[in-house]
Design a protein around this motif. Structure first.
Motif, PDB file in Angstrom:
ATOM      1  N   LEU A   7       0.823  -1.210   0.000  1.00 27.40           N
ATOM      2  CA  LEU A   7       0.000   0.000   0.000  1.00 27.40           C
ATOM      3  C   LEU A   7       0.859   1.262   0.000  1.00 27.40           C
ATOM      4  O   LEU A   7       0.518   2.259  -0.646  1.00 27.40           O
ATOM      5  N   TRP A  42       0.886   4.355  -2.686  1.00 26.42           N
ATOM      6  CA  TRP A  42       0.825   5.791  -2.367  1.00 26.42           C
ATOM      7  C   TRP A  42       1.929   6.558  -3.077  1.00 26.42           C
ATOM      8  O   TRP A  42       1.683   7.614  -3.658  1.00 26.42           O
ATOM      9  N   THR A  59      -6.466   6.838  -5.885  1.00 26.96           N
ATOM     10  CA  THR A  59      -5.527   6.068  -5.052  1.00 26.96           C
ATOM     11  C   THR A  59      -5.346   6.651  -3.656  1.00 26.96           C
ATOM     12  O   THR A  59      -5.453   5.930  -2.664  1.00 26.96           O
ATOM     13  N   ILE A  60      -5.041   7.956  -3.588  1.00 28.98           N
ATOM     14  CA  ILE A  60      -4.781   8.563  -2.284  1.00 28.98           C
ATOM     15  C   ILE A  60      -6.009   8.483  -1.389  1.00 28.98           C
ATOM     16  O   ILE A  60      -5.904   8.338  -0.167  1.00 28.98           O
ATOM     17  N   SER A  82      -6.684   3.898  -0.564  1.00 27.25           N
ATOM     18  CA  SER A  82      -6.206   3.964   0.824  1.00 27.25           C
ATOM     19  C   SER A  82      -7.252   3.434   1.788  1.00 27.25           C
ATOM     20  O   SER A  82      -6.928   2.717   2.740  1.00 27.25           O
TER      21      SER A  82
END
Length: 458
Positions: free
Chosen positions: A96, A100, A310-311, A315
């Motif tokens: 993960l 990021w 994604t962020i 997450s």
């Protein structure tokens, strides 16, 4: 050696150190050349996302927000739920962190792609905007071979990768597991819906995406926030474990699983690219359709797609998977793992419904977005006469996607994604000087005109 083993070998070669370095390195290079644009200009980019252009007569087919939603419809999909689970299963919690980092630097890449898409776009024989890597590679770099290579791989991704099998299979598996729907029923309904929307072209696709994407994203984020609030005491330990296991994967498994740092890195970056598509070259195809007179403004709007995908959303999935411990169950994988994570996090079996509903909406809009991408790649190669045959084949693949094995789907998707990224990244790097020049000119003009209250207010 069976077919799956052969595909896995090809996948390992395609996603070897050279491509990882090219993807990551391009993002780092652009971040430095553009002066940390993903940090310093993110507030302005978010402002542009939620404000309309003052003039509606600009060239383009859809609004900038609709173009972003079309791009997000293709990026926010199974990668955010199934892909994250797959990455963490294969690479440990540390994958993960690499997702990021890839997303952070990928925001600069996505910005550059958006700038180039609008700058080099053209109108096709039907009067629709066409743009993306095939056009900026040909018109900017003057390289028709790489442009055609991208278009061929783009159709491959639409047919065999992100666009069909991965999404359809995820919807049918999730619907069967949560609601007990037979796969043949799901396949039939999905095929009919996709046909109804995609035959309407970019305007119907963008209008559908503009309605579904924000709703689905907010729904899934709220469900994730509830899990995080209910388990607030585990947030800091979970993030600490993610960071530590990125560089020492054994820390998360007590030294009993042979996951290496390279595996964590490879899975995190590969699944991150699968999810947010930064560097893949797909999002600029949608950006090119935006109704705007500024390639920089649209580049900033495009950049937020990676942030949201994604962020924010990936997450949420990753933290819930690690926090609840569902990641460590050897009997769970993919959507089933994420379902169980939300069940555990919420303390009720209702969690799986939140995941399944989110997954269905995400995957459905991804199918729509990739239909448009594949259509534009086809139009570039053979002209508008190839659009309808492309749509027919695409719809047939949607109908059959529910019956393909999951392992084969993900490996196949990884391969064509990687092949698609190579010509695009060469184009972006080769035209990075154009991106920097356009960016400097835009902000210099904006600063010089700041005595004009209207422009400053923008």
């Amino acid at each position: 050696m069976d077919v799956l083993q052969l595909l896995e070998r090809i996948d390992s070669f395609v996603w070897g150190p050279p491509l990882l370095l090219l993807l990551f390195g391009t993002g780092v290079f652009l971040t430095l050349r553009l002066g940390l644009i993903q940090i310093l200009r993110l507030p302005l980019a978010l402002k542009y996302v939620f404000t309309r252009e003052k003039n509606s007569h600009y060239s383009g087919d859809v609004s900038p927000f609709a173009a972003l939603c079309t791009a997000l419809s293709a990026t926010i999909g199974t990668g955010n739920i199934v892909g994250v689970a797959t990455a963490l299963k294969a690479g440990g919690p540390g994958a993960l962190l690499w997702m990021w980092l890839a997303a952070f630097f990928g925001m600069a890449t996505k910005y550059a792609e958006g700038v180039l898409a609008v700058k080099y776009r053209v109108k096709d024989a039907n009067g629709q905007m066409s743009g993306g890597p095939m056009y900026y590679i040909e018109r900017g770099l003057g390289n028709k071979f790489l442009a055609r290579m991208f278009a061929v791989f783009g159709i491959g991704v639409a047919f065999l990768g992100i666009g069909t099998f991965a999404q359809v299979n995820a919807i049918s598996e999730a619907s069967a597991g949560t609601f007990g729907l037979p796969k043949i029923v799901t396949a039939a309904v999905l095929t009919i819906l996709v046909t109804m929307v995609t035959l309407g072209g970019i305007k119907r696709i963008s209008e559908t995406a503009k309605r579904i994407v924000p709703f689905a994203a907010v729904f899934y984020i709220l469900a994730s926030i509830v899990v995080l609030v209910l388990n607030a005491d585990q947030i800091i330990p979970t993030i600490s474990l993610i960071v530590e296991s990125a560089f020492n994967p054994q820390a998360a498994f007590g030294g009993t699983v042979g996951i290496t740092m390279m595996m964590a890195m490879r899975n995190g970056i590969a699944r991150g690219v699968f999810s947010n598509e930064s560097g893949l070259g797909s999002a600029p195809i949608a950006a090119a359709a935006a109704r705007t007179d500024s390639c920089v403004r649209q580049g900033l709007i495009s950049m937020t797609g990676t942030f949201f995908d994604t962020i924010v959303i990936c997450s949420m999935t990753g933290i819930v998977l690690v926090m609840t411990g569902a990641l460590y169950d050897p009997n769970l994988a993919g959507a089933a793992m994420t379902n169980e994570a939300f069940n555990l996090g919420l303390g009720t079996q209702l969690g799986q419904y939140a995941v399944t509903i989110g997954l269905i909406f995400f995957a459905f809009t991804t199918i729509l977005g990739w239909n448009y991408y594949g259509e534009r790649c086809t139009e570039y190669l053979v002209g508008v006469k190839g659009i309808m045959p492309f749509k027919v084949v695409f719809i047939m693949l949607i109908a059959s996607g529910s019956f393909i094995k999951l392992e084969t789907i993900w490996v196949l998707a990884d391969i064509v994604n990687g092949l698609m990224a190579i010509p695009n990244l060469i184009g972006v790097l080769g035209l990075s000087g154009v991106v920097v020049r356009e960016t400097r000119n835009y902000f210099a003009m904006k600063k010089a005109a700041c005595n004009d209250d209207a422009l400053c207010a923008e």
